[in-house]
Design an enzyme around this catalytic site. Sequence first.
Site, PDB file in Angstrom:
ATOM      1  N   GLU A   1       0.865  -1.189   0.000  1.00 51.08           N
ATOM      2  CA  GLU A   1       0.000   0.000   0.000  1.00 51.08           C
ATOM      3  C   GLU A   1       0.893   1.228   0.000  1.00 51.08           C
ATOM      4  O   GLU A   1       1.953   1.245   0.635  1.00 51.08           O
ATOM      5  CB  GLU A   1      -0.897   0.007   1.236  1.00 51.08           C
TER       6      GLU A   1
ATOM      7  N   GLU B   1     -11.391  -3.215   3.480  1.00 50.74           N
ATOM      8  CA  GLU B   1     -11.710  -3.544   4.878  1.00 50.74           C
ATOM      9  C   GLU B   1     -13.091  -2.957   5.163  1.00 50.74           C
ATOM     10  O   GLU B   1     -13.208  -1.985   5.878  1.00 50.74           O
ATOM     11  CB  GLU B   1     -10.639  -2.876   5.731  1.00 50.74           C
TER      12      GLU B   1
HETATM   13  O1  AHR Z   1      -2.167  -1.455   6.853  1.00 51.14           O
HETATM   14  C1  AHR Z   1      -2.624  -0.180   7.152  1.00 51.14           C
HETATM   15  C2  AHR Z   1      -4.145  -0.082   7.100  1.00 51.14           C
HETATM   16  O2  AHR Z   1      -4.720  -0.938   8.034  1.00 51.14           O
HETATM   17  C3  AHR Z   1      -4.767  -0.520   5.807  1.00 51.14           C
HETATM   18  O3  AHR Z   1      -4.779   0.482   4.871  1.00 51.14           O
HETATM   19  C4  AHR Z   1      -6.176  -0.856   6.212  1.00 51.14           C
HETATM   20  O4  AHR Z   1      -6.751  -1.820   5.381  1.00 51.14           O
HETATM   21  C5  AHR Z   1      -6.028  -1.276   7.644  1.00 51.14           C
HETATM   22  O5  AHR Z   1      -6.912  -0.594   8.458  1.00 51.14           O
END
Ligand code: AHR
Length: 657
Positions: A46, A377
């Site tokens: 990410e 999520e």
């Molecule tokens: O890993 C960091 C964040 O944690 C991600 O963007 C999210 O999916 C989770 O809340």
Amino acid sequence: MKRLSSYLAFFLVCFQTIAQKTTKVEVDATKPLVTIQPTMYGIFFEDINFAADGGLYAELIKNRSFEFEYPWMAWKHLPEAETRFNTQNELTIYNNSKGNPNNPRVVRVDKRDEKKSLGLQNEGFDGIGIKKGEKYDFSALARLNRGSISLLVEILNSKDQVIGSTVLNLLGSNWQKIEGVITATDTDPKCKINVFFKGAGQLDIDMISLFPQDTWKGRKGGLRKDLVQLLADLKPGFVRFPGGCIVEGRTLAERYQWKKTVGKIENRQQIVNRWNMEFKHRPAPDYYQTFGLGFFEYFLMCEDIGATPLPILSCGLACQFNSSEMQPLEELDPFVQDALDLIEFANGGTDTKWGALRAEMGHPAPFNLQMLGVGNEQWGEEYFERYAIISKAIHAKYPNIKIISGTGPASDGELFEQAEKELPKLNAQIVDEHYYKEPQWFRDNATRYDNYDRNRYKIFAGEYAAQSSAVASPENKNNWECALSEAAYLTGLERNADVVYMTSYAPLFAHVNRWQWTPDLIWFDNLTSFGTANYFVQKLYANNAGTKTIGIKSNGQNLTGKDGLYGAASVDEKSNEVIIKLVNTSADAQRIDLNISGLGVKTNGKVISMVEKDLKNYNTITEPSKIVPTESVISIEKGKTMLTLEPYSFKVYRIKK
Ligand code: AHR
């Protein structure tokens, strides 16, 4: 006296050995149990903590196309002046939206006095990391509207000394790419770049860029070599991309839209990074997404490192921790289309619209996309309704694509239980569970999947990391207690490989000075990078997964934490080896009386060990090798041997059958 003290030392060792508890452990290599999926150990990527821009994407200029909210951010006018009070109108922002609607702003340089010095300076991402003797590609898009202007480009070290330069000439009034190479004469993580305009006249300039030539696979405008190498060394089964909450966006307009990340770099429309002001304690107002590392570069990297791509797409629901903005159910078509088109971009023939773009970008062969995620999520009815529509449409056209569904932000509680109830009704195939928990939770939950419903969906432990302080707390450290607890927990995931198909630690990368979220697997600065203890735990699992699990028991019971002892075992049918992973989370050494059935009379192998007495210890950029694996050899007769597991240790044994 000397003799007395050596006797004492001898008796002490004997006493400790007797005092150590001995546990009998039986490994049955004659009966392979369940298949370990090649996707078992993967990567979660990410763009958080400057993971892409300022990190993996090797561009060294920040705000290269002047599209940040404040166009001069990261730039200084030369001679130094307040960019806000630009009274001379020599350096202005010109809106060229007809020429390039995705990237409209360019700098107009109006240089009236030939003798006067005029230029721009860029600060880079917390400085520009430059290495002595290395070559750097400078480029810009420019057009000369009138007069005659050339460019003098200089790299300055942190003492403001010029450590490399080039001169570039402009030829005409059409937009052109001007390029030059600078060889650096010094190493410095905090350099700057000056672009001086020489002569007199008017020019427009955009996409001012500087890349090292020494990128991953030497690709021009490519990825940082050391960082991709760390990923390749993991031998990951898959790469999840682009996240994470970044998929969802704070609002729908700020969601990740893959179509805006492919094609010509200068046409990719950048947006603000959703992490820029998420945490008050770590603001990053200069954090944007240029998408120079877009979906094409991502697919290419997966191919390079032999990992299956796993894109996660927006389901029409913005981050539920932020706005929760929802696309009306009857207007989900663009989201459905994005998913279908992405599959075509990855796998379609070159005679299809999106397959043709892939070919035009330099990859006519398909990327072999096999799975994707709908939503990150997300939770509640709002998610399930949208998921149902999008997943149905994907399977109607591409029945063989595996779809990952989300279960919300936690792996327990009301939202999670609702997901567990709803997802089977939607024929969910693989569901994504997230656990950001304290280290103790990891040690206590190695049995989590032992009694999971075998007739339901499969599990993707898609984001997890032990938090030494609290979830997303800036105090969290990648310490040995966290890494060891993750190692213990992973024994349970591997034992249940018939249910758990995929796992990935999160987040992946963090810049040591620019992070928002900690802990993270890999840390870097502008010149170097290192793996945390957690990274090496991941690496040992991923490099030593094996193809099928086998039984490993003590007194007929799985090793799930009694006396701090955890274990998993597998066979690698390709190399004909038995692989045993043992974790000792206790403060005492443990003796293991190991008996492996199914081995030859005399067999050899290797032991890879991670041992650290201080649970609070962790690797740092200045001491990156405090906790790293070491290797030794082992030989075993008739499948029997005595092992010692030091306090707080994780060991992998690879033994030829
Ligand atoms: O890993 C960091 C964040 O944690 C991600 O963007 C999210 O999916 C989770 O809340």
